[in-house]
Design a protein around this motif. Structure first.
Motif, PDB file in Angstrom:
ATOM      1  N   GLY A  85     -46.528 -13.346  36.624  1.00  0.00           N
ATOM      2  CA  GLY A  85     -46.682 -11.726  35.848  1.00  0.00           C
ATOM      3  C   GLY A  85     -48.108 -11.206  37.138  1.00  0.00           C
ATOM      4  O   GLY A  85     -47.644 -10.256  37.190  1.00  0.00           O
ATOM      5  N   ALA A  86     -48.758 -12.287  36.242  1.00  0.00           N
ATOM      6  CA  ALA A  86     -50.314 -11.380  36.928  1.00  0.00           C
ATOM      7  C   ALA A  86     -50.226 -11.118  38.271  1.00  0.00           C
ATOM      8  O   ALA A  86     -51.194 -10.880  39.612  1.00  0.00           O
ATOM      9  CB  ALA A  86     -51.110 -12.260  36.511  1.00  0.00           C
ATOM     10  N   GLY A  92     -48.645  -7.124  44.308  1.00  0.00           N
ATOM     11  CA  GLY A  92     -48.172  -6.010  44.724  1.00  0.00           C
ATOM     12  C   GLY A  92     -46.403  -5.926  45.260  1.00  0.00           C
ATOM     13  O   GLY A  92     -45.910  -5.093  45.767  1.00  0.00           O
ATOM     14  N   SER A  93     -45.885  -7.742  44.891  1.00  0.00           N
ATOM     15  CA  SER A  93     -44.730  -7.869  45.156  1.00  0.00           C
ATOM     16  C   SER A  93     -43.778  -7.471  43.858  1.00  0.00           C
ATOM     17  O   SER A  93     -42.740  -7.738  43.944  1.00  0.00           O
ATOM     18  CB  SER A  93     -44.578  -8.806  45.169  1.00  0.00           C
ATOM     19  OG  SER A  93     -44.995  -9.647  43.957  1.00  0.00           O
ATOM     20  N   GLY A  94     -43.987  -6.642  42.903  1.00  0.00           N
ATOM     21  CA  GLY A  94     -43.189  -6.082  41.709  1.00  0.00           C
ATOM     22  C   GLY A  94     -43.665  -4.622  41.627  1.00  0.00           C
ATOM     23  O   GLY A  94     -45.066  -3.962  41.364  1.00  0.00           O
ATOM     24  N   ASP A  95     -42.603  -3.916  41.083  1.00  0.00           N
ATOM     25  CA  ASP A  95     -43.179  -2.936  40.184  1.00  0.00           C
ATOM     26  C   ASP A  95     -43.226  -3.137  38.577  1.00  0.00           C
ATOM     27  O   ASP A  95     -43.145  -4.014  38.141  1.00  0.00           O
ATOM     28  CB  ASP A  95     -41.816  -1.462  40.042  1.00  0.00           C
ATOM     29  CG  ASP A  95     -40.748  -1.754  39.567  1.00  0.00           C
ATOM     30  OD1 ASP A  95     -40.378  -3.011  38.373  1.00  0.00           O
ATOM     31  OD2 ASP A  95     -39.728  -1.701  39.791  1.00  0.00           O
ATOM     32  N   ALA A  96     -43.824  -1.811  38.223  1.00  0.00           N
ATOM     33  CA  ALA A  96     -44.693  -1.844  36.421  1.00  0.00           C
ATOM     34  C   ALA A  96     -43.534  -2.572  35.196  1.00  0.00           C
ATOM     35  O   ALA A  96     -43.921  -3.840  34.596  1.00  0.00           O
ATOM     36  CB  ALA A  96     -44.492  -1.340  36.558  1.00  0.00           C
ATOM     37  N   THR A  97     -42.163  -2.500  35.818  1.00  0.00           N
ATOM     38  CA  THR A  97     -41.042  -2.809  34.778  1.00  0.00           C
ATOM     39  C   THR A  97     -41.292  -4.786  35.216  1.00  0.00           C
ATOM     40  O   THR A  97     -41.358  -5.361  34.259  1.00  0.00           O
ATOM     41  CB  THR A  97     -39.684  -2.184  35.384  1.00  0.00           C
ATOM     42  OG1 THR A  97     -40.211  -0.664  35.273  1.00  0.00           O
ATOM     43  CG2 THR A  97     -38.971  -2.762  34.495  1.00  0.00           C
ATOM     44  N   GLN A  98     -40.818  -5.109  36.225  1.00  0.00           N
ATOM     45  CA  GLN A  98     -40.522  -6.390  36.563  1.00  0.00           C
ATOM     46  C   GLN A  98     -41.618  -6.612  35.755  1.00  0.00           C
ATOM     47  O   GLN A  98     -41.289  -8.469  36.015  1.00  0.00           O
ATOM     48  CB  GLN A  98     -40.725  -6.032  38.457  1.00  0.00           C
ATOM     49  CG  GLN A  98     -39.242  -5.798  38.459  1.00  0.00           C
ATOM     50  CD  GLN A  98     -39.018  -6.115  40.220  1.00  0.00           C
ATOM     51  OE1 GLN A  98     -39.922  -5.613  41.454  1.00  0.00           O
ATOM     52  NE2 GLN A  98     -38.317  -6.701  40.863  1.00  0.00           N
ATOM     53  N   PHE A 104     -43.414 -10.396  29.536  1.00  0.00           N
ATOM     54  CA  PHE A 104     -42.499 -10.218  27.576  1.00  0.00           C
ATOM     55  C   PHE A 104     -41.634 -11.442  28.061  1.00  0.00           C
ATOM     56  O   PHE A 104     -41.969 -11.915  26.336  1.00  0.00           O
ATOM     57  CB  PHE A 104     -41.244  -8.772  28.062  1.00  0.00           C
ATOM     58  CG  PHE A 104     -40.835  -8.750  26.519  1.00  0.00           C
ATOM     59  CD1 PHE A 104     -41.681  -8.304  25.225  1.00  0.00           C
ATOM     60  CD2 PHE A 104     -39.325  -9.462  26.102  1.00  0.00           C
ATOM     61  CE1 PHE A 104     -40.888  -8.201  23.738  1.00  0.00           C
ATOM     62  CE2 PHE A 104     -38.916  -9.198  25.041  1.00  0.00           C
ATOM     63  CZ  PHE A 104     -39.373  -9.150  23.916  1.00  0.00           C
ATOM     64  N   ALA A 105     -41.216 -12.472  29.117  1.00  0.00           N
ATOM     65  CA  ALA A 105     -40.490 -13.586  28.704  1.00  0.00           C
ATOM     66  C   ALA A 105     -41.795 -14.324  28.539  1.00  0.00           C
ATOM     67  O   ALA A 105     -41.442 -15.022  28.154  1.00  0.00           O
ATOM     68  CB  ALA A 105     -39.911 -14.354  29.641  1.00  0.00           C
ATOM     69  N   GLY A 106     -43.348 -14.241  28.861  1.00  0.00           N
ATOM     70  CA  GLY A 106     -43.640 -15.627  28.792  1.00  0.00           C
ATOM     71  C   GLY A 106     -44.160 -15.288  27.387  1.00  0.00           C
ATOM     72  O   GLY A 106     -45.146 -15.967  26.844  1.00  0.00           O
ATOM     73  N   GLY A 107     -44.481 -14.006  26.600  1.00  0.00           N
ATOM     74  CA  GLY A 107     -44.578 -13.836  25.184  1.00  0.00           C
ATOM     75  C   GLY A 107     -43.523 -14.693  25.042  1.00  0.00           C
ATOM     76  O   GLY A 107     -44.451 -15.041  23.515  1.00  0.00           O
ATOM     77  N   SER A 172     -45.254  -2.007  26.795  1.00  0.00           N
ATOM     78  CA  SER A 172     -45.720  -1.645  28.218  1.00  0.00           C
ATOM     79  C   SER A 172     -43.810  -1.483  28.598  1.00  0.00           C
ATOM     80  O   SER A 172     -44.813  -0.533  30.007  1.00  0.00           O
ATOM     81  CB  SER A 172     -46.011  -2.769  28.992  1.00  0.00           C
ATOM     82  OG  SER A 172     -45.405  -3.980  28.436  1.00  0.00           O
ATOM     83  N   PHE A 173     -43.392  -1.337  28.470  1.00  0.00           N
ATOM     84  CA  PHE A 173     -42.332  -0.729  28.972  1.00  0.00           C
ATOM     85  C   PHE A 173     -42.123   0.556  28.735  1.00  0.00           C
ATOM     86  O   PHE A 173     -40.699   1.755  29.038  1.00  0.00           O
ATOM     87  CB  PHE A 173     -40.824  -1.645  28.240  1.00  0.00           C
ATOM     88  CG  PHE A 173     -40.651  -2.814  28.154  1.00  0.00           C
ATOM     89  CD1 PHE A 173     -40.319  -2.914  29.536  1.00  0.00           C
ATOM     90  CD2 PHE A 173     -41.057  -3.716  27.563  1.00  0.00           C
ATOM     91  CE1 PHE A 173     -40.004  -4.481  29.870  1.00  0.00           C
ATOM     92  CE2 PHE A 173     -40.780  -5.063  28.242  1.00  0.00           C
ATOM     93  CZ  PHE A 173     -40.453  -5.680  29.427  1.00  0.00           C
TER      94      PHE A 173
END
Length: 280
Positions: A85-86, A92-98, A104-107, A172-173
């Motif tokens: 995610g970081a 910059g290969s994805g937007d904020a939602t991605q 969130f999956a990692g969490g 964050s969503f």
């Protein structure tokens, strides 16, 4: 006759190691981390220089191996997803939602690893004070309240930190937040979670070093705790750098925030890999 005299080591109210002389002579040593991670208690019979390890029964050993594997794999996967995610955010290969979805999956894996770590403490074999020196298997429990045990408090704070991170990750969503809401709903839980991680790691060092500062490069347990603590410190650096300035509506330093998260997450993943080797 009274109980054999015991020498306790630790810090404050916490006992991390007990040493006593069994009725037949010699020395028995209960070490908190060795007992709960590897299910062993050290005994040196009278007149011998060799130390033998009294192992817990087969039920405890199987339980420790299973819980250790689940927690370790959860931290490896969770740390890897946080690092991913970081990386997405940094390059910059994805937007904020991605990015939020990956975090969130990692969490969720961090939540699993934290709770299973607590279960490992709750259901670890317990020592019998005095006597010949042995470990007994407690009944299975899903929860306990034992704040005077340093291992319980350390893993409880770790689990609590993952729960607070879950709140941060869910928030964050949210869309359309102003600066004050971003700092209150996302940044504050982030800092609280990092603080809980740091305190948990400190207590882990207290347990393994018996209340004294120590370097133990020959100890796998020490490396696991030290690498996790480094990851927690990097997470805190990331959290502080992610504060949004009300005057400019920009974070303190986005690059530091992303790199701190990435490197801290890799530390947790590495510690998870090391943890796979710390089993009975």
């Amino acid at each position: 006759m009274g109980q054999p005299e015991q020498r306790a080591e630790g810090a404050g109210p916490f006992t991390t190691r007990l040493t006593w002389h069994p009725p037949g002579g010699g020395t028995a040593v209960w070490d908190s981390r060795l007992a709960r991670r590897r299910g062993v208690l050290a005994v040196r019979p009278l007149g011998t220089a060799a130390t033998r390890h009294n192992r817990a029964d087969a039920v405890s050993i199987a339980r420790l191996r299973r819980l250790n594997a689940i927690a370790a794999i959860a931290f490896v996967v969770g740390g890897s997803l946080f690092a991913a995610g970081a990386a997405v955010a940094q390059f910059g290969s994805g937007d904020a939602t991605q990015c939020a979805s990956i975090y969130f999956a990692g969490g969720l894996f961090f939540n699993t690893g934290g709770y299973v770590s607590l279960l490992q403490v709750i259901n670890a074999p317990r020592h019998v004070g005095g006597g010949e020196g042995r470990l007994v298997t407690p009944h299975w429990r899903w929860w306990s309240y034992e704040p005077m045990r340093v291992d319980w408090l350390s893993t409880f704070l770790l689990f609590a930190g993952t729960v607070v991170f879950a709140v941060d990750l869910l928030d964050s969503f949210l869309q359309g937040l102003n600066v004050q809401q971003v700092n209150r709903l996302i940044w504050v839980p982030d800092v609280i979670g990092c603080t809980l991680f740091l305190v948990s790691g400190h207590l882990g060092l207290v347990e393994i070093c018996h209340g004294r500062p120590c370097l133990r490069p020959d100890s796998l347990g020490w490396w696991i705790v030290a690498v996790n603590q480094l990851g927690s410190a990097l997470f805190m650096v990331s959290a502080l750098a992610a504060y949004t300035r009300p005057a400019t509506h920009s974070v303190v330093n986005a690059d530091i925030a992303d790199w701190g998260t990435l490197t801290g997450a890799l530390c947790f993943a590495l510690a998870g890999l090391l943890q796979l080797g710390e089993r009975p």
